[in-house]
Scaffold this active site. Sequence first.
Site, PDB file in Angstrom:
ATOM      1  N   SER A 193      84.010  32.212  30.032  1.00  0.00           N
ATOM      2  CA  SER A 193      83.750  32.530  28.632  1.00  0.00           C
ATOM      3  C   SER A 193      84.685  31.730  27.727  1.00  0.00           C
ATOM      4  O   SER A 193      84.716  30.514  27.794  1.00  0.00           O
ATOM      5  CB  SER A 193      83.866  34.039  28.409  1.00  0.00           C
ATOM      6  OG  SER A 193      83.405  34.404  27.132  1.00  0.00           O
ATOM      7  N   ASP A 347      72.182  34.618  28.487  1.00  0.00           N
ATOM      8  CA  ASP A 347      73.495  34.517  27.858  1.00  0.00           C
ATOM      9  C   ASP A 347      73.363  33.713  26.569  1.00  0.00           C
ATOM     10  O   ASP A 347      72.852  32.597  26.590  1.00  0.00           O
ATOM     11  CB  ASP A 347      74.451  33.814  28.829  1.00  0.00           C
ATOM     12  CG  ASP A 347      75.855  33.620  28.265  1.00  0.00           C
ATOM     13  OD1 ASP A 347      76.138  34.140  27.167  1.00  0.00           O
ATOM     14  OD2 ASP A 347      76.651  32.940  28.932  1.00  0.00           O
ATOM     15  N   HIS A 377      75.991  37.325  30.458  1.00  0.00           N
ATOM     16  CA  HIS A 377      77.371  36.971  30.131  1.00  0.00           C
ATOM     17  C   HIS A 377      78.349  38.019  30.658  1.00  0.00           C
ATOM     18  O   HIS A 377      78.189  39.213  30.442  1.00  0.00           O
ATOM     19  CB  HIS A 377      77.550  36.822  28.620  1.00  0.00           C
ATOM     20  CG  HIS A 377      78.819  36.125  28.253  1.00  0.00           C
ATOM     21  ND1 HIS A 377      78.958  34.752  28.268  1.00  0.00           N
ATOM     22  CD2 HIS A 377      80.046  36.610  27.904  1.00  0.00           C
ATOM     23  CE1 HIS A 377      80.177  34.417  27.931  1.00  0.00           C
ATOM     24  NE2 HIS A 377      80.870  35.529  27.705  1.00  0.00           N
TER      25      HIS A 377
END
Length: 407
Positions: A193, A347, A377
């Site tokens: 991320s 995502d 995600h």
Amino acid sequence: MAIPWLVLLVSLSTFYLGVFIWTVIQHFLTVEIPSALKHPVKFRLLHCLMLYIITLGNILEKMKICSMIRFIQFFQDLIVIKKNHNLVVTNMHFGTIPVRLFQPKAVSSEGRRGIIFYHGGGAICGSLDCYHNLCSFLAQQTDSVVLSVGYRKLPDHHYPCISKDCLNASIHFLKNLMTYGVDPSRVVACGESIGGGTVALVTQALVSFPSLPHIRAQVLITPSMQAINFRLPSHQQNQNVPFLTRDILTIAVCKYLDIDLSWKDALFNGTYMHPDTWEKYRKWLSSDNIPRRFKNKSLLPEFSRPFNEAAFLEIRHNSGLEVSPILVDDKIIAQVPEAFLVTCENDPLRDDALLYKKRLEDQGVPVTWYHVEDGFHGCILLFDKQPFSFPCSIKIANAVASYIKGI
């Protein structure tokens, strides 16, 4: 005396139950569950719990008892850390930066592979403890020395503290590889991320340090690569998909960049973007660079609304290279190490990685791309969280370990 306590207990129980019912209703009214996702009931339950914690945090913040971010961080710190008897785990500081070192106990006749890991969490959550099990898994599965970096984050620290802390910790580690038994020719930078975006920032910055050992490869897991174009196909298609909905992404971006939330619509609609700036960056950030199979006919156009100068003056600092590593010059891109890119279909940050993939390939940098159709995600964090793990979680963890073992 018992009656007041009984009234208080009933009142609190009613309050918590009411908040939970409200979050469940909100979940079903606002959330979309893609058909490709496995175990949708479990997925819904986890999101309701997350939404419940965020809602309670917002209530406490409005009551000036505790900030929402600190409330979330309190719950993440309750995570159970699994002991791995095959590893030596050491907590230390590089200057003021807390780090955690994972070293295999078995004796090795040669230097081991090294992994520098930057955790995710959007600068709101994520910690050394939160990603402990994942780092432990990578250390054992790949027989590597793993350094996990505990950078500063919200609510006290904003942009660009994450990239600075990670770069400084990485430089310190690279200067002392022999101390930790690491082979200087086999160091991997890995992140998830916002940590994945930080991998790109750090590897780009290290190009200016030729005297240091070179990073052998970069592993970017569902990375955040830019904070300019929030109208890419994946942002539009997955804006209501947990766990990174548009609302959560808005809070993370605005708070980390220290942008007042009143400007969130200008940020996500692109009205803050000066036409000249967009013309400069569109060759790298336009959805034209996204493969056709990831786009549908219902997509809204990019930056078609009137330019908002007031918003531009407020938000313009977010176009810096320390936020968007995808904007760096070609000559820098051409010098970064080979990459392993992980994307998830469901995502909103999927297209960030696809845009960076193209940038790397255009400059001749080898890229291995791993795409997960049923992924979402943050799913890698659940790889060992039975019964809350998902097939995509385990697939990504194993794929990352497999790639690193080949270095």
